[in-house]
Design a protein around this motif. Structure first.
Motif, PDB file in Angstrom:
ATOM      1  N   ALA A  63     101.646  50.957  47.208  1.00 14.24           N
ATOM      2  CA  ALA A  63     102.976  50.847  46.601  1.00 14.24           C
ATOM      3  C   ALA A  63     103.453  49.394  46.542  1.00 14.24           C
ATOM      4  N   ASN A  64     103.002  48.591  47.495  1.00 14.11           N
ATOM      5  CA  ASN A  64     103.402  47.187  47.532  1.00 14.11           C
ATOM      6  C   ASN A  64     102.379  46.264  46.871  1.00 14.11           C
ATOM      7  N   GLY A  65     101.338  46.854  46.298  1.00 18.23           N
ATOM      8  CA  GLY A  65     100.349  46.062  45.582  1.00 18.23           C
ATOM      9  C   GLY A  65      99.562  45.115  46.469  1.00 18.23           C
ATOM     10  N   ILE A  66      99.270  45.540  47.691  1.00 22.88           N
ATOM     11  CA  ILE A  66      98.536  44.690  48.624  1.00 22.88           C
ATOM     12  C   ILE A  66      97.039  44.856  48.376  1.00 22.88           C
ATOM     13  N   PRO A  67      96.329  43.759  48.108  1.00 21.38           N
ATOM     14  CA  PRO A  67      94.882  43.866  47.893  1.00 21.38           C
ATOM     15  C   PRO A  67      94.152  44.022  49.224  1.00 21.38           C
ATOM     16  N   TYR A  68      93.134  44.862  49.241  1.00 22.82           N
ATOM     17  CA  TYR A  68      92.277  44.988  50.417  1.00 22.82           C
ATOM     18  C   TYR A  68      90.974  45.640  50.003  1.00 22.82           C
ATOM     19  N   ASN A  69      89.921  45.305  50.711  1.00 25.48           N
ATOM     20  CA  ASN A  69      88.601  45.864  50.422  1.00 25.48           C
ATOM     21  C   ASN A  69      88.250  47.005  51.356  1.00 25.48           C
ATOM     22  N   ASN A  70      88.694  46.914  52.595  1.00 27.31           N
ATOM     23  CA  ASN A  70      88.413  47.938  53.606  1.00 27.31           C
ATOM     24  C   ASN A  70      89.639  48.100  54.484  1.00 27.31           C
ATOM     25  N   LEU A 100      98.114  37.129  50.143  1.00 26.57           N
ATOM     26  CA  LEU A 100      96.931  37.984  50.129  1.00 26.57           C
ATOM     27  C   LEU A 100      96.280  38.012  48.751  1.00 26.57           C
ATOM     28  N   TRP A 101      97.078  38.005  47.698  1.00 30.54           N
ATOM     29  CA  TRP A 101      96.490  37.955  46.361  1.00 30.54           C
ATOM     30  C   TRP A 101      95.803  36.614  46.113  1.00 30.54           C
ATOM     31  N   ASP A 102      96.395  35.521  46.594  1.00 27.69           N
ATOM     32  CA  ASP A 102      95.740  34.216  46.449  1.00 27.69           C
ATOM     33  C   ASP A 102      94.382  34.220  47.144  1.00 27.69           C
ATOM     34  N   LEU A 103      94.332  34.777  48.366  1.00 31.07           N
ATOM     35  CA  LEU A 103      93.067  34.848  49.094  1.00 31.07           C
ATOM     36  C   LEU A 103      92.063  35.739  48.362  1.00 31.07           C
ATOM     37  N   SER A 104      92.517  36.897  47.910  1.00 29.75           N
ATOM     38  CA  SER A 104      91.635  37.817  47.195  1.00 29.75           C
ATOM     39  C   SER A 104      91.099  37.181  45.914  1.00 29.75           C
ATOM     40  N   ASN A 105      91.978  36.544  45.153  1.00 31.98           N
ATOM     41  CA  ASN A 105      91.564  35.897  43.906  1.00 31.98           C
ATOM     42  C   ASN A 105      90.653  34.702  44.136  1.00 31.98           C
TER      43      ASN A 105
END
Length: 146
Positions: free
Chosen positions: A125-132, A89-94
């Protein structure tokens, strides 16, 4: 990498991301709790998202009661991340993707506030990136996002 002529390059690409069995190990946790409660389950993963149809519960009422009790105990705070979910998810977000979390965690009326809080706490808490973050009725309409 997008070419300048690509019309998609001028807008964000939005990905819909489910949580249970994509980011968090919901089925593993529920299986563990059912076995601890002395229930006999079929071997292997369920063959349906309807856990009563898959033989994990007697019927819908049994599922709703068991699930509701798990929510009261902090179900969504306790789920483990699936391997690779955080990094992917961080790779996708970045890479510029907008991540819209789409989940159908609203199972029992009267627990929506707890479910929302537990979900946001677990994501953060798990550092999951999300926009919505969007909640949909179980088995309900999930939009097709591009």
């Amino acid at each position: 990498m997008f070419l300048k002529e690509d019309p998609v390059a001028e807008r964000d690409i939005v990905l819909g991301v489910d949580l249970d069995e994509v980011v968090f190990n919901y089925l593993g946790f529920v299986r563990e709790k059912l076995v601890a409660a002395g229930r006999q389950l079929p071997d292997g993963p369920p063959n349906s998202w309807s856990l009563p149809d898959a033989g994990w519960f007697k019927d819908d009422a049994d599922f709703f009661k068991f699930h509701g009790n798990l929510v009261e105990e902090g179900l969504y705070d306790k789920l483990e991340l699936l391997p690779g979910a955080h990094e992917t998810l961080w790779d996708l977000s970045n890479s510029g993707y907008m991540l819209n979390v789409i989940t159908s965690r609203f199972v029992n009326h009267g627990q929506h506030q707890k479910v929302c809080k537990q979900t946001v706490v677990a994501l953060d808490a798990n550092g999951i990136p999300y926009n919505n973050l969007s909640f949909f009725k179980q088995g309900g309409y999930v939009p097709y996002l591009i």
